[in-house]
Design a protein around this motif. Structure first.
Motif, PDB file in Angstrom:
ATOM      1  N   PHE A 160       2.341   2.721  -4.214  1.00 39.21           N
ATOM      2  CA  PHE A 160       1.770   2.207  -3.186  1.00 39.21           C
ATOM      3  C   PHE A 160       2.259   0.918  -2.625  1.00 39.21           C
ATOM      4  N   ALA A 161       2.224   0.883  -1.026  1.00 33.96           N
ATOM      5  CA  ALA A 161       2.445  -0.647  -0.633  1.00 33.96           C
ATOM      6  C   ALA A 161       1.508  -1.650  -1.234  1.00 33.96           C
ATOM      7  N   ALA A 162       2.060  -2.600  -1.732  1.00 36.82           N
ATOM      8  CA  ALA A 162       1.241  -3.730  -2.300  1.00 36.82           C
ATOM      9  C   ALA A 162       1.319  -4.940  -1.578  1.00 36.82           C
ATOM     10  N   SER A 163       2.009  -5.016  -0.587  1.00 33.80           N
ATOM     11  CA  SER A 163       1.898  -6.419   0.121  1.00 33.80           C
ATOM     12  C   SER A 163       2.253  -6.059   1.811  1.00 33.80           C
ATOM     13  N   ALA A 164       1.839  -7.068   2.355  1.00 30.94           N
ATOM     14  CA  ALA A 164       2.233  -6.957   4.180  1.00 30.94           C
ATOM     15  C   ALA A 164       3.608  -6.618   4.257  1.00 30.94           C
TER      16      ALA A 164
END
Length: 237
Positions: free
Chosen positions: A14-18
């Motif tokens: 999963f994307a974990a940051s901007a």
């Protein structure tokens, strides 16, 4: 889903940051519009973004976003802009809506799609979802090249009347309308995969001028996935 789910040379997470989300939006723009840019909308901030990378810290080769919700809230998602989902809203949840599914055209490896489905299967099982749904796109807004595909969807893959999405978009192609017979493009791989899982589609396609696509509302009822297909999906995990 476990962050850092590996499968062969690829890693799903999963994307974990901007910065992760921005990378997804840039890949989406390249895939859907064919140019450099950032594809974003009001749904991105509240959805989870799945990323498939070529190795740990490698380039992003596939992404899609997803939203888990109770059945009563399905109309509030992306697909609810285009379809009346009141039938689905009466079913048992939770439901998962997915969208913006794309793979890097520079990395035409069919194994990427298998990794994506393995990661999604893990997520579906973890949240005990009952329905998976979303808008599945056909490139371009002219229905003529997809006349054969549309006839197959009409004849073989229509959903139950009680759950059938209603038409609320301003421009739609009703199945059964004369669409011509030009080109005859094949069914897109993502749509073909949904249907192989026992999925069904809406009785019309929406013309999306912004994305330059036709799309159909595609629904997979998890309990109705053929047992052999369900075993194959879980084997990917």
């Amino acid at each position: 889903m476990t962050v850092g789910f590996p499968k062969g040379r690829y890693v799903a997470r999963f994307a974990a940051s901007a910065a992760d989300v921005l990378a997804c939006q840039r890949l989406r723009h390249r895939c859907f519009f064919g140019t450099s840019g950032v594809d974003l909308d009001q749904f991105d901030a509240s959805w989870s973004h799945l990323m498939i990378e070529d190795g740990t810290d490698g380039p992003l080769v596939c992404t899609f976003r997803m939203r888990q919700s109770p059945a009563a809230a399905v109309q509030d998602g992306y697909a609810g802009q285009f379809y009346d989902l009141s039938g689905l809203a009466q079913t048992a949840g939770p439901h998962i809506e997915i969208g913006r599914f794309c793979t890097d055209p520079a990395t035409p490896d069919p194994h990427i799609l298998r990794v994506a489905w393995g990661a999604l299967t893990q997520y579906v099982d973890a949240c005990e979802a009952t329905i998976l749904f979303g808008c599945t796109s056909l490139t371009g807004t002219d229905p003529a090249p997809y006349a054969r595909v549309i006839r197959a969807l009409q004849d073989r893959y229509q959903g139950p009347h009680a759950l059938m999405p209603g038409a609320i978009a301003p421009e739609v192609i009703r199945f059964g309308e004369k669409t011509g017979d030009a080109d005859q493009r094949p069914m897109p791989p993502l749509l073909r995969t949904y249907l192989a899982m026992g999925g069904w589609v809406s009785d019309h396609a929406v013309v999306d001028r912004t994305m330059d696509t036709l799309h159909v509302l595609t629904v997979v009822e998890i309990a109705k996935i053929p047992p052999a297909r369900a075993r194959a999906l879980r084997a990917l995990v």
